[in-house]
Design a protein around this motif. Structure first.
Motif, mmCIF file in Angstrom:
data_model
loop_
_atom_site.group_PDB
_atom_site.id
_atom_site.type_symbol
_atom_site.label_atom_id
_atom_site.label_comp_id
_atom_site.label_asym_id
_atom_site.label_seq_id
_atom_site.Cartn_x
_atom_site.Cartn_y
_atom_site.Cartn_z
ATOM 1 N N ASN A 8 -14.810 -29.543 1.374
ATOM 2 C CA ASN A 8 -14.466 -29.708 2.465
ATOM 3 C C ASN A 8 -12.957 -29.751 2.794
ATOM 4 O OD1 ASN A 8 -17.064 -30.498 3.421
ATOM 5 N ND2 ASN A 8 -16.893 -32.997 3.805
ATOM 6 N N GLY A 9 -12.875 -28.242 2.049
ATOM 7 C CA GLY A 9 -11.495 -27.440 2.223
ATOM 8 C C GLY A 9 -10.379 -28.578 1.477
ATOM 9 N N ARG A 10 -10.208 -29.569 0.731
ATOM 10 C CA ARG A 10 -9.477 -30.808 -0.095
ATOM 11 C C ARG A 10 -9.578 -30.343 -1.590
ATOM 12 N NH1 ARG A 10 -8.205 -35.774 3.042
ATOM 13 N NH2 ARG A 10 -6.614 -34.758 2.391
ATOM 14 N N ARG A 11 -8.968 -30.235 -2.240
ATOM 15 C CA ARG A 11 -9.641 -30.259 -4.004
ATOM 16 C C ARG A 11 -9.887 -31.311 -4.296
ATOM 17 N NH1 ARG A 11 -6.517 -30.714 -8.552
ATOM 18 N NH2 ARG A 11 -6.691 -29.087 -10.166
ATOM 19 N N LYS A 12 -10.668 -31.465 -5.046
ATOM 20 C CA LYS A 12 -11.295 -32.752 -5.440
ATOM 21 C C LYS A 12 -10.752 -33.029 -6.727
ATOM 22 C CE LYS A 12 -14.133 -36.006 -4.942
ATOM 23 N NZ LYS A 12 -13.585 -37.735 -4.013
ATOM 24 N N LEU A 13 -10.798 -32.322 -7.521
ATOM 25 C CA LEU A 13 -10.487 -32.263 -9.146
ATOM 26 C C LEU A 13 -10.690 -30.630 -10.107
ATOM 27 C CD1 LEU A 13 -13.407 -32.348 -11.329
ATOM 28 C CD2 LEU A 13 -14.446 -34.182 -9.622
ATOM 29 N N GLN A 14 -9.943 -30.526 -10.848
ATOM 30 C CA GLN A 14 -10.667 -29.911 -11.999
ATOM 31 C C GLN A 14 -10.817 -30.753 -13.198
ATOM 32 O OE1 GLN A 14 -6.408 -27.429 -13.091
ATOM 33 N NE2 GLN A 14 -7.986 -27.400 -15.100
ATOM 34 N N ALA A 15 -12.281 -29.184 -13.394
ATOM 35 C CA ALA A 15 -13.304 -29.680 -14.075
ATOM 36 C C ALA A 15 -13.919 -28.229 -15.405
ATOM 37 C CB ALA A 15 -14.335 -29.904 -13.419
ATOM 38 N N ASN A 16 -14.046 -28.807 -16.814
ATOM 39 C CA ASN A 16 -14.596 -28.037 -17.363
ATOM 40 C C ASN A 16 -15.856 -28.084 -18.229
ATOM 41 O OD1 ASN A 16 -13.866 -30.812 -19.261
ATOM 42 N ND2 ASN A 16 -12.857 -29.172 -20.554
ATOM 43 N N LYS A 17 -16.732 -28.792 -16.818
ATOM 44 C CA LYS A 17 -17.658 -29.122 -17.677
ATOM 45 C C LYS A 17 -19.345 -28.404 -16.928
ATOM 46 C CE LYS A 17 -17.776 -33.691 -19.387
ATOM 47 N NZ LYS A 17 -16.287 -34.896 -18.932
ATOM 48 N N VAL A 18 -20.128 -27.918 -17.937
ATOM 49 C CA VAL A 18 -21.140 -27.142 -16.861
ATOM 50 C C VAL A 18 -21.925 -28.022 -16.323
ATOM 51 C CG1 VAL A 18 -23.813 -26.120 -17.720
ATOM 52 C CG2 VAL A 18 -21.858 -25.655 -19.190
ATOM 53 N N VAL A 19 -22.523 -29.215 -16.381
ATOM 54 C CA VAL A 19 -23.182 -30.316 -15.883
ATOM 55 C C VAL A 19 -22.287 -31.403 -14.662
ATOM 56 C CG1 VAL A 19 -24.971 -32.766 -15.151
ATOM 57 C CG2 VAL A 19 -24.877 -29.991 -16.742
ATOM 58 N N GLN A 20 -21.601 -31.438 -13.770
ATOM 59 C CA GLN A 20 -20.587 -31.903 -13.093
ATOM 60 C C GLN A 20 -20.774 -33.211 -11.940
ATOM 61 O OE1 GLN A 20 -17.246 -32.052 -14.212
ATOM 62 N NE2 GLN A 20 -16.591 -33.687 -12.304
ATOM 63 N N THR A 21 -21.010 -34.011 -11.767
ATOM 64 C CA THR A 21 -20.818 -35.371 -10.820
ATOM 65 C C THR A 21 -19.575 -35.361 -10.403
ATOM 66 O OG1 THR A 21 -22.588 -36.208 -12.171
ATOM 67 C CG2 THR A 21 -21.209 -37.534 -10.406
ATOM 68 N N VAL A 22 -19.460 -34.925 -9.182
ATOM 69 C CA VAL A 22 -18.429 -35.356 -8.233
ATOM 70 C C VAL A 22 -18.606 -36.239 -7.142
ATOM 71 C CG1 VAL A 22 -17.701 -33.928 -5.404
ATOM 72 C CG2 VAL A 22 -18.538 -32.600 -7.700
ATOM 73 N N ASP A 23 -17.814 -37.262 -7.013
ATOM 74 C CA ASP A 23 -17.903 -38.919 -6.639
ATOM 75 C C ASP A 23 -16.479 -38.953 -5.043
ATOM 76 O OD1 ASP A 23 -16.046 -39.449 -8.306
ATOM 77 O OD2 ASP A 23 -16.689 -41.097 -9.208
ATOM 78 N N THR A 70 -17.151 -25.988 -2.755
ATOM 79 C CA THR A 70 -16.100 -24.995 -3.262
ATOM 80 C C THR A 70 -15.920 -25.173 -4.555
ATOM 81 O OG1 THR A 70 -16.151 -24.290 -0.944
ATOM 82 C CG2 THR A 70 -15.466 -23.126 -2.626
ATOM 83 N N LEU A 71 -16.507 -24.289 -5.320
ATOM 84 C CA LEU A 71 -16.285 -24.013 -6.675
ATOM 85 C C LEU A 71 -15.577 -22.736 -7.453
ATOM 86 C CD1 LEU A 71 -19.574 -24.980 -8.382
ATOM 87 C CD2 LEU A 71 -17.846 -26.683 -7.671
ATOM 88 N N ARG A 72 -14.014 -23.038 -7.431
ATOM 89 C CA ARG A 72 -12.967 -22.123 -7.896
ATOM 90 C C ARG A 72 -13.203 -21.652 -9.473
ATOM 91 N NH1 ARG A 72 -8.217 -22.854 -3.239
ATOM 92 N NH2 ARG A 72 -9.791 -22.427 -0.935
ATOM 93 N N ARG A 73 -13.545 -20.704 -10.120
ATOM 94 C CA ARG A 73 -13.666 -20.062 -11.073
ATOM 95 C C ARG A 73 -12.595 -18.839 -11.119
ATOM 96 N NH1 ARG A 73 -19.839 -20.333 -12.602
ATOM 97 N NH2 ARG A 73 -19.028 -20.150 -14.537
#
Length: 87
Positions: free
Chosen positions: A33-48, A59-62
């Motif tokens: 919702n327009g706010r940076r939540k986290l940086q990740a590098n996993k193919v399967v990712q949980t967002v809590d 939004t996923l910025r790759r």
């Protein structure tokens, strides 16, 4: 491309469509919702930390582009705060 695997009142799990098995070659950013939540590098990712009964735009910025997943979290029937119960 990403696929939404699971949505609960407070979390969502997605999978990236990529040739890597567990981790991506480059990290990517997850915005909720327009706010940076986290940086990740996993193919399967949980967002809590999501709110129940809410429209979510994730939004996923790759390195190879940006992708947006839109979904609605289900309502939560009961919220228990174990700290208030002295547990």
């Amino acid at each position: 491309m990403a696929s939404l695997l699971y949505v609960s009142p407070r979390k969502a799990v997605f999978e990236l469509d990529t040739h890597e098995k567990y981790e991506t070659d480059q990290p990517y950013e997850i915005w909720v919702n327009g706010r940076r939540k986290l940086q990740a590098n996993k193919v399967v990712q949980t967002v809590d930390g999501l709110d129940p009964d809410t429209d979510v735009e994730m939004t996923l910025r790759r390195a190879n582009g940006t992708e947006t997943l839109r979904f609605h979290t289900p309502p939560e029937s009961v919220t228990l705060d174990v700290k208030r119960m002295n547990a």
